[in-house]
Design an enzyme around this catalytic site. Structure first.
Site, PDB file in Angstrom:
ATOM      1  N   ASP A 107      38.006  29.573   4.012  1.00 31.25           N
ATOM      2  CA  ASP A 107      37.116  30.694   3.730  1.00 31.25           C
ATOM      3  C   ASP A 107      37.788  31.562   2.677  1.00 31.25           C
ATOM      4  O   ASP A 107      38.881  32.086   2.910  1.00 31.25           O
ATOM      5  CB  ASP A 107      36.858  31.508   4.999  1.00 31.25           C
ATOM      6  CG  ASP A 107      36.344  30.631   6.141  1.00 31.25           C
ATOM      7  OD1 ASP A 107      35.586  29.682   5.857  1.00 31.25           O
ATOM      8  OD2 ASP A 107      36.708  30.889   7.302  1.00 31.25           O
ATOM      9  N   ASP A 167      25.617  30.572  14.558  1.00 29.99           N
ATOM     10  CA  ASP A 167      26.767  31.461  14.719  1.00 29.99           C
ATOM     11  C   ASP A 167      26.569  32.279  15.987  1.00 29.99           C
ATOM     12  O   ASP A 167      25.519  32.920  16.162  1.00 29.99           O
ATOM     13  CB  ASP A 167      26.907  32.387  13.516  1.00 29.99           C
ATOM     14  CG  ASP A 167      27.367  31.651  12.269  1.00 29.99           C
ATOM     15  OD1 ASP A 167      27.657  30.438  12.356  1.00 29.99           O
ATOM     16  OD2 ASP A 167      27.421  32.284  11.194  1.00 29.99           O
TER      17      ASP A 167
END
Length: 248
Positions: A129, A8
């Site tokens: 998500d 990330d």
């Protein structure tokens, strides 16, 4: 089952967040390309890369860092974060990205996903998500009224390569993967599902492996790889066990 080590990106560094909150970032490697090489050396075949700044700003931000990762390793890379139009998709695929991940766009512009699937077969992944059952967008900053299963079903015939299902409430907290919810989603659709969020140990990988036949293609592993809770060699060995024989 594929193990996807996660990189990330925030401000050019490889970080991990807790529940998607940018101010909780822990820097694990200031050189993401170096981190990619470490994952390559460990035997992984894929990388899961997210441009966190891009996810919040709505357009790619860490372009140079992603390019450095692509140049540093011969791995298949799936990339998400700030990808909201066909030109950006085309640019990333041309730059060596194997698959692009569309999250916010899947909720706000589903026709873009379908057009992208037509233009780039096998190259488009939808990221779902969820907080509870509802889908979050804009870098998880907003929660929509859309339920995860309904969103996924809307792309059944679109040609989506996979669905990444992230349980935000568990992400980065090492509380264990939400295996029941992931398996339920996989069983409800024909698109392969990739589990994400909360993986804390080999037990989580084993539990997902045990329900692999529900339609689970792989699992994304982040913080647990970085802090040593999951050994790469052990995870890869476990993922390679024939379906139906892994211990739960």
């Amino acid at each position: 089952m594929i193990i996807f080590p996660a990189i990330d990106l925030k401000d050019g560094a490889a970080v991990r967040l807790r529940q998607g909150e940018m101010d909780t970032a822990t820097v694990f490697n200031s050189d993401p390309a170096d981190q990619a090489r470490l994952f390559h050396a460990a035997g992984f075949e894929w990388l899961h890369v997210v441009d966190l700044n891009g996810a919040f700003e709505g357009h790619p931000v860490n372009r140079e860092t992603v390019a450095a990762i692509v140049a540093s390793v011969d791995l298949k890379i799936q990339l998400g974060g700030g990808i909201r139009d066909l030109k950006t998709i085309e640019n990333w695929l041309s730059a060596g990205i194997e698959r692009v991940i569309l999250g916010t766009a899947a909720v706000k512009d589903p026709e873009l996903v379908k057009e992208a699937c037509r233009n780039f077969p096998g190259k488009v992944v939808v990221g779902i998500d969820a907080r509870g059952r509802h889908v979050a967008v804009e870098g998880w900053a907003e929660v929509s009224e859309m339920e995860a299963t309904d969103l996924a079903r809307g792309f059944e015939d679109a040609g989506v390569a996979a669905i990444i299902y992230t349980d935000i409430d568990r992400d980065g907290l090492l509380q264990g993967a939400n295996v029941p919810a992931t398996a339920a989603l996989a069983e409800a659709i024909s698109i392969p599902v990739i589990a994400s969020g909360g993986v804390a140990s080999l037990d989580d990988i084993a539990a997902l492996k045990a329900v692999e036949e529900s339609g689970i293609e792989g699992v994304i592993c982040g913080r647990a790889l970085y802090d040593g809770r999951v050994n790469p060699a052990a995870a890869l060995a476990l993922s390679a066990i024939p379906s139906g024989t892994a211990a739960g």
